[in-house]
Design a protein around this motif. Sequence first.
Motif, PDB file in Angstrom:
ATOM      1  N   LYS A 239       0.835  -1.202   0.000  1.00 37.96           N
ATOM      2  CA  LYS A 239       0.000   0.000   0.000  1.00 37.96           C
ATOM      3  C   LYS A 239       0.870   1.252   0.000  1.00 37.96           C
ATOM      4  CE  LYS A 239      -3.622  -2.362   2.639  1.00 37.96           C
ATOM      5  NZ  LYS A 239      -4.331  -2.426   3.949  1.00 37.96           N
ATOM      6  N   ASP A 240       1.964   1.187   0.745  1.00 35.06           N
ATOM      7  CA  ASP A 240       2.898   2.314   0.795  1.00 35.06           C
ATOM      8  C   ASP A 240       3.510   2.568  -0.583  1.00 35.06           C
ATOM      9  OD1 ASP A 240       4.718   4.270   2.062  1.00 35.06           O
ATOM     10  OD2 ASP A 240       6.247   2.773   1.618  1.00 35.06           O
ATOM     11  N   TYR A 241       3.983   1.507  -1.228  1.00 36.42           N
ATOM     12  CA  TYR A 241       4.558   1.667  -2.566  1.00 36.42           C
ATOM     13  C   TYR A 241       3.510   2.131  -3.579  1.00 36.42           C
ATOM     14  CZ  TYR A 241       9.174  -0.268  -1.554  1.00 36.42           C
ATOM     15  OH  TYR A 241      10.456  -0.462  -1.080  1.00 36.42           O
ATOM     16  N   LEU A 242       2.298   1.641  -3.437  1.00 34.04           N
ATOM     17  CA  LEU A 242       1.230   2.067  -4.336  1.00 34.04           C
ATOM     18  C   LEU A 242       0.968   3.562  -4.154  1.00 34.04           C
ATOM     19  CD1 LEU A 242      -0.492   0.638  -6.456  1.00 34.04           C
ATOM     20  CD2 LEU A 242      -2.276   0.372  -4.732  1.00 34.04           C
ATOM     21  N   GLY A 243       1.024   4.010  -2.908  1.00 33.38           N
ATOM     22  CA  GLY A 243       0.910   5.453  -2.653  1.00 33.38           C
ATOM     23  C   GLY A 243       1.996   6.232  -3.367  1.00 33.38           C
ATOM     24  N   ASP A 244       3.245   5.700  -3.323  1.00 31.92           N
ATOM     25  CA  ASP A 244       4.353   6.354  -4.030  1.00 31.92           C
ATOM     26  C   ASP A 244       4.084   6.428  -5.535  1.00 31.92           C
ATOM     27  OD1 ASP A 244       5.758   6.732  -1.697  1.00 31.92           O
ATOM     28  OD2 ASP A 244       7.086   5.015  -1.969  1.00 31.92           O
ATOM     29  N   CYS A 245       3.568   5.325  -6.091  1.00 26.03           N
ATOM     30  CA  CYS A 245       3.294   5.288  -7.535  1.00 26.03           C
ATOM     31  C   CYS A 245       2.294   6.380  -7.913  1.00 26.03           C
ATOM     32  CB  CYS A 245       2.760   3.921  -7.945  1.00 26.03           C
ATOM     33  SG  CYS A 245       4.003   2.605  -7.901  1.00 26.03           S
ATOM     34  N   TYR A 246       1.225   6.513  -7.128  1.00 23.77           N
ATOM     35  CA  TYR A 246       0.227   7.544  -7.415  1.00 23.77           C
ATOM     36  C   TYR A 246       0.781   8.952  -7.137  1.00 23.77           C
ATOM     37  CZ  TYR A 246      -3.713   4.401  -8.297  1.00 23.77           C
ATOM     38  OH  TYR A 246      -4.564   3.478  -8.856  1.00 23.77           O
ATOM     39  N   ARG A 247       1.621   9.078  -6.145  1.00 22.93           N
ATOM     40  CA  ARG A 247       2.156  10.402  -5.791  1.00 22.93           C
ATOM     41  C   ARG A 247       3.090  10.941  -6.869  1.00 22.93           C
ATOM     42  NH1 ARG A 247       5.644  11.735  -0.272  1.00 22.93           N
ATOM     43  NH2 ARG A 247       5.664  14.014  -0.466  1.00 22.93           N
ATOM     44  N   TYR A 248       3.924  10.053  -7.429  1.00 28.96           N
ATOM     45  CA  TYR A 248       4.932  10.508  -8.380  1.00 28.96           C
ATOM     46  C   TYR A 248       4.641  10.115  -9.825  1.00 28.96           C
ATOM     47  CZ  TYR A 248       7.455  11.190  -4.022  1.00 28.96           C
ATOM     48  OH  TYR A 248       7.810  11.590  -2.750  1.00 28.96           O
ATOM     49  N   GLY A 249       3.517   9.430 -10.042  1.00 23.87           N
ATOM     50  CA  GLY A 249       3.170   9.042 -11.400  1.00 23.87           C
ATOM     51  C   GLY A 249       4.028   7.920 -11.945  1.00 23.87           C
ATOM     52  N   TYR A 250       4.384   6.962 -11.102  1.00 19.88           N
ATOM     53  CA  TYR A 250       5.187   5.817 -11.535  1.00 19.88           C
ATOM     54  C   TYR A 250       4.260   4.695 -12.005  1.00 19.88           C
ATOM     55  CZ  TYR A 250       9.130   7.950  -9.020  1.00 19.88           C
ATOM     56  OH  TYR A 250      10.128   8.801  -8.568  1.00 19.88           O
ATOM     57  N   GLY A 251       4.201   4.478 -13.320  1.00 18.62           N
ATOM     58  CA  GLY A 251       3.410   3.384 -13.865  1.00 18.62           C
ATOM     59  C   GLY A 251       1.918   3.640 -13.881  1.00 18.62           C
ATOM     60  N   VAL A 252       1.508   4.843 -13.494  1.00 24.83           N
ATOM     61  CA  VAL A 252       0.095   5.201 -13.446  1.00 24.83           C
ATOM     62  C   VAL A 252       0.013   6.728 -13.478  1.00 24.83           C
ATOM     63  CG1 VAL A 252      -0.005   5.334 -10.914  1.00 24.83           C
ATOM     64  CG2 VAL A 252      -2.082   4.752 -12.207  1.00 24.83           C
ATOM     65  N   GLU A 253      -1.113   7.248 -13.890  1.00 24.71           N
ATOM     66  CA  GLU A 253      -1.271   8.703 -13.907  1.00 24.71           C
ATOM     67  C   GLU A 253      -1.211   9.250 -12.480  1.00 24.71           C
ATOM     68  OE1 GLU A 253      -4.475  12.083 -15.459  1.00 24.71           O
ATOM     69  OE2 GLU A 253      -4.711   9.976 -16.043  1.00 24.71           O
ATOM     70  N   LYS A 254      -0.490  10.343 -12.312  1.00 21.30           N
ATOM     71  CA  LYS A 254      -0.328  10.947 -10.990  1.00 21.30           C
ATOM     72  C   LYS A 254      -1.685  11.318 -10.400  1.00 21.30           C
ATOM     73  CE  LYS A 254       2.255  14.694  -8.731  1.00 21.30           C
ATOM     74  NZ  LYS A 254       3.248  15.774  -8.951  1.00 21.30           N
ATOM     75  N   ASP A 255      -1.901  10.928  -9.162  1.00 22.74           N
ATOM     76  CA  ASP A 255      -3.176  11.195  -8.493  1.00 22.74           C
ATOM     77  C   ASP A 255      -2.909  11.306  -6.996  1.00 22.74           C
ATOM     78  OD1 ASP A 255      -5.732  11.090  -7.292  1.00 22.74           O
ATOM     79  OD2 ASP A 255      -6.544   9.930  -8.973  1.00 22.74           O
ATOM     80  N   LEU A 256      -2.781  12.529  -6.513  1.00 22.44           N
ATOM     81  CA  LEU A 256      -2.434  12.749  -5.110  1.00 22.44           C
ATOM     82  C   LEU A 256      -3.524  12.282  -4.159  1.00 22.44           C
ATOM     83  CD1 LEU A 256      -0.671  16.249  -5.259  1.00 22.44           C
ATOM     84  CD2 LEU A 256       0.377  13.992  -5.099  1.00 22.44           C
ATOM     85  N   CYS A 257      -4.776  12.366  -4.595  1.00 25.47           N
ATOM     86  CA  CYS A 257      -5.876  11.909  -3.720  1.00 25.47           C
ATOM     87  C   CYS A 257      -5.766  10.407  -3.463  1.00 25.47           C
ATOM     88  CB  CYS A 257      -7.215  12.239  -4.357  1.00 25.47           C
ATOM     89  SG  CYS A 257      -7.589  14.012  -4.359  1.00 25.47           S
ATOM     90  N   LYS A 258      -5.475   9.651  -4.521  1.00 23.68           N
ATOM     91  CA  LYS A 258      -5.323   8.198  -4.354  1.00 23.68           C
ATOM     92  C   LYS A 258      -4.063   7.874  -3.561  1.00 23.68           C
ATOM     93  CE  LYS A 258      -8.003   6.634  -8.337  1.00 23.68           C
ATOM     94  NZ  LYS A 258      -7.989   5.927  -9.646  1.00 23.68           N
ATOM     95  N   ALA A 259      -3.014   8.669  -3.795  1.00 18.87           N
ATOM     96  CA  ALA A 259      -1.783   8.461  -3.019  1.00 18.87           C
ATOM     97  C   ALA A 259      -2.068   8.618  -1.532  1.00 18.87           C
ATOM     98  CB  ALA A 259      -0.711   9.458  -3.463  1.00 18.87           C
TER      99      ALA A 259
END
Length: 609
Positions: A239-259
Amino acid sequence: MSKVLDFDYNKYILLSQDYLFKSAINNYNSNKYDEAMSLFISAEEDGNVYALAHIGIMHLFGEGRIVDKLKAFEYFEKGYNYGCPLATAWYSRCYKYGYGVYKNGEYATKVYKENEEALKKLCIAEDTGALFFLGQDMILGIEREVNENEGFKLLEKAMFKGDVHSSTLMAECYINGWGVVENINKAVDLLMKFPNPCSPRYNFLLGKVYYYGSGVGIDYNKAFRYFEIAANSNVSKAKDYLGDCYRYGYGVEKDLCKAIRWYKDAADNSRVANSAISLAFMYKKGEGIVKDKKKAINYFMIAAEEGNVQAQRIISKEYILGEVLKKDYELARLWLEKAANTGDAKSQTTLGKFYLSNFGNNDEKKAFEMFEKAAEQGYTEAEYLLGTCYLNQNLLEKDIELALLWFDKAAKKGHIKSMYNIGLIYMGNYGMIRNPEKGIRYLIMAADENSEDACFMLTQLYMNGIEGYNEEDIYINLKEALSYAKKLVSLYDNCEYQCLLANILNKLGNIKESEEWYKKALANGSESVKLDLSRMYITEGINYSQAVSMLESFSNKENGEAQYLLAYCLENGYGCNRDKKRAKNLYDCSKINGYKESPLPNKKLFGFF
């Protein structure tokens, strides 16, 4: 009521070689979960109690079906009642973590200990489920002391018999160096050779492999996909890494709310330190969320309590500043000590400075010890501070050689203050050692890195003269002084430096530019520059009236030079009405105030009025 289980080896051999049970195990290790479940159920209906443990495991981890912890517990309990050591082990684990039943740690431990010998015998019989269970416990220290080496050996036995859960945990061992030397290539090899797609741990590890490009190329798309699978299986770190992915747009569109949502899930429900500190910084900066210092500190506290060293330093600083938490220097010290005790060099350095900061825990000896520990790890600031200790004789006997040694280590890594201090030592400022060539070289190195102190020192040295430098008794170089003075005024809006530049320009005969800089210094709030500007005007024979006006503000301040210059103007009537009587009084005052005459153009001698 718990009971001591007895392991019947002959019965186990008979049941483990049962066709239905063996077929179920083979299908399970091939990830054919539907077929495996059907065969395990048939084996259990035929009286194979060992099938109960495997049916429970599949329900617990959602292998080929939705996770159902209640049903998993039912099968483990049934196996426990029938005397199956593997089912009993999982039965105790359900009570330990609350899987399908209320947590009861005391009871879980009691059952575990009573079942331990039977479980070990099951391992000797090379049951893959038992080998994995006990191997995992040894590596992670569950219900026993950590024994990574022995735990890894058990996993290896199970892996060679085709157990995919053991191969996955072995991969994690190779990644973290648990019981083996770290070897990311072997970890990746295991993950690729023994796919375990329904395992949350497997998906999480594979996500990390692609996230960092360890043993494979970085692939954020794959990393995100595997983290998402693991996170949806309640792996908190995923979950922590998934938050990073959403926060920085790694492999997915950046989405701070989801992060934020994933970080909060991990931090609030599992107290994941990295998620807590990420949330803390987002609240602090207002990144994707309204700024909230109090919530930021709350999450920093969670991270600190879970052992995050950076968060521990931040909480310590907060107790010193008292912006959200009430000031408490004792708690500040305790948090810093926790961080320093991990061996973190930055924390050790900060703690050393704390011991010298008059916060109620002054301890020069401990300060030195902290600086020394951090410096020995190669932490640059600590190397500088340790050099300073040896240089200034604050904490121990002065030792210029050791000071130079530590300053040199820091200077080689670009530490500007260390370069400057080496320069001062070689310029003879601390006695014992003097080497102007080296001194100037180090001062220039520091000045090239925009050191204010070094630029000022070089300006003064080149302007006033360097003894025994460049094969000259006194080496003066006004052009070099000018270049460093210009650098000072370009970097700092400081009236002292503006005045210094004006003085050098004046000495070089550039009166117009000198006047401009004197006026800038005056506009910048320097009163003393009036004296310098007046002196230049009088020496050059220009703007006498302005000089007199400025000198009048100094004449009653016991400034001998101002009195002398004003007397000169009054004596000769420069920029004012001639007043020899007042001029004589001012000349006398200037002598009383310690001013010695300087040659000025056309100065008249007193004695005849």
